[in-house]
Design a protein around this motif. Structure first.
Motif, PDB file in Angstrom:
ATOM      1  N   SER A  77       0.819  -1.213   0.000  1.00  0.00           N
ATOM      2  CA  SER A  77       0.000   0.000   0.000  1.00  0.00           C
ATOM      3  C   SER A  77       0.853   1.264   0.000  1.00  0.00           C
ATOM      4  N   SER A 101      -8.904  -5.523  -7.367  1.00  0.00           N
ATOM      5  CA  SER A 101      -9.024  -4.491  -6.341  1.00  0.00           C
ATOM      6  C   SER A 101      -7.700  -3.821  -6.013  1.00  0.00           C
ATOM      7  N   TRP A 102      -6.622  -4.605  -5.931  1.00  0.00           N
ATOM      8  CA  TRP A 102      -5.338  -4.017  -5.547  1.00  0.00           C
ATOM      9  C   TRP A 102      -4.761  -3.174  -6.681  1.00  0.00           C
ATOM     10  N   GLU A 104      -6.655  -1.511  -8.699  1.00  0.00           N
ATOM     11  CA  GLU A 104      -7.459  -0.294  -8.601  1.00  0.00           C
ATOM     12  C   GLU A 104      -6.914   0.644  -7.528  1.00  0.00           C
ATOM     13  N   LYS A 105      -6.500   0.076  -6.393  1.00  0.00           N
ATOM     14  CA  LYS A 105      -5.970   0.900  -5.305  1.00  0.00           C
ATOM     15  C   LYS A 105      -4.666   1.579  -5.723  1.00  0.00           C
ATOM     16  N   GLU A 109      -4.210   5.659  -6.023  1.00  0.00           N
ATOM     17  CA  GLU A 109      -3.161   6.358  -5.273  1.00  0.00           C
ATOM     18  C   GLU A 109      -2.270   7.170  -6.211  1.00  0.00           C
TER      19      GLU A 109
END
Length: 361
Positions: A77, A101-102, A104-105, A109
């Motif tokens: 992250s 999902s990851w 997308e994160k 960011e």
């Protein structure tokens, strides 16, 4: 010893011999009279452990000499922010391949720091596959292309990586690093949280080409510069010493198993046991991922109804299986068969699935 069948998605299973060795060395580390958690990170005893972990990772992944290996904190992250902070300059754009999902994160960011675009994506297909090479679209002057090699929530994985030529390719390999051979030279930067295949939560590995470091943006805060950690062998500040020690033990265990090629073969066998139970169920179990995008690490599937899934998970828990519920964002079931999950656990799960279908089909 009563060990659970641990299919947690992360933090996940660690090799039992690693845990036992850490247990034996916990109070008195190799005759020093101290735990490694009590030692100075500047001392020769810890330095030897640190450098051995670096050396083992370089050997196991055949990392070229012009790449630095870094031990960082903050998980993947934080890497979502560090990558654009360091490598997305003003006036350039970076491409993100959206496969779950990851990814997308990471994309969201990066938007905080510069211009980004979707180079490819399969969200419209509920992330049932990874894009084909021909699906990618990006300009030759893109700052970099970012992908997520394995998608833990949806159970998909890149089986062949795109060739982006002169455009740096950056990969989040948190959930399948060291699960299979990877040609590191195809990537300008690989990063991975340790808590799935490398060790405990709290350590992040980054493998970065020095040529990319030379192109990094100026004005990045000291602790968020890759170059800071590369210059000081990841010892600029106090690193997560116990976590790095455990990473070294896991790497030594992988080497003892025969290296990444042997681990890869075993991972294919493990996943095959569970996928066979799905494929031969006549639709009782339905895999989420398309077959040509299936993950070896995260096997995702549904049953005929949510009530039946709840019964499956309840009975599985009573039988000693842990971590089989799908991610809260998608539901269903998921078996995470990371490197340290033994073949016996996957065989037991496959048999449980067969027996459950007989009783409930």
């Amino acid at each position: 010893m009563n060990r659970a069948y641990n299919f947690n998605a992360g933090p996940s299973a660690l090799p039992l011999p690693v845990l036992q060795k850490a247990q034996a060395e916990l109070v008195d580390f190799r005759g020093t009279g101290m735990s490694i958690m009590e030692m100075s990170h500047r001392g020769k005893d810890y330095e030897a452990v640190h450098n051995e972990a670096v050396s083992l990772l370089r050997e196991l992944m055949a990392i070229p000499a012009d790449y630095d290996i870094l031990f960082l904190q903050g998980g993947a992250s934080l890497q979502f922010a560090m990558v654009p902070m360091n490598f997305l300059p003003s006036g350039r754009k970076a491409g993100y391949i959206l496969t779950g999902s990851w990814a997308e994160k990471a994309y969201a960011e990066a938007k905080q720091f510069g211009e980004v675009f979707e180079a490819a994506g399969t969200k419209s297909e509920n992330y049932r596959r990874v894009p084909a090479a021909g699906d990618l679209s990006y300009a030759p002057d893109s700052a970099y292309i970012h992908l997520t090699s394995n998608n833990t929530i949806f159970g998909t994985e890149w089986h062949a990586f795109p060739d982006t030529g002169a455009v740096p390719l950056i990969a989040d390999m948190s959930s399948d690093i060291l699960a299979r051979p990877v040609e590191v030279s195809k990537f300008a930067l690989i990063y991975a949280g340790a808590q799935k295949n490398l060790g405990p939560a709290g350590v992040t590995v980054a493998i970065v080409r020095r040529g990319l470091l030379e192109q990094a943006n100026a004005g990045v805060p000291t602790m968020l510069r890759y170059a800071t950690h590369a210059k000081d062998n990841s010892l600029y500040n106090t690193p997560p010493t116990f976590g790095i020690y455990l990473v070294g033990l896991v790497l030594a265990w992988i080497k003892e198993q025969g290296g990444v090629d042997a681990i890869h073969k075993r991972n294919k066998d493990k996943a095959g046991l569970i996928y066979d139970a799905i494929d031969k169920s006549g639709g009782f179990y339905r895999g989420h991922a398309q077959q040509d995008s299936r993950s070896l690490m995260n096997i995702t599937f549904r049953l005929g109804s949510e009530d039946l899934e709840k019964k499956f998970l309840d009975e599985a828990k009573k039988a000693g299986f842990v971590g089989l519920a799908g991610h809260r964002s998608v539901g269903g079931c998921r078996a995470s068969a990371y490197n340290a999950v033994p073949v016996e656990a996957c065989r037991a799960l496959a048999q449980f699935m067969i027996d459950f279908q007989k009783s409930n089909g």
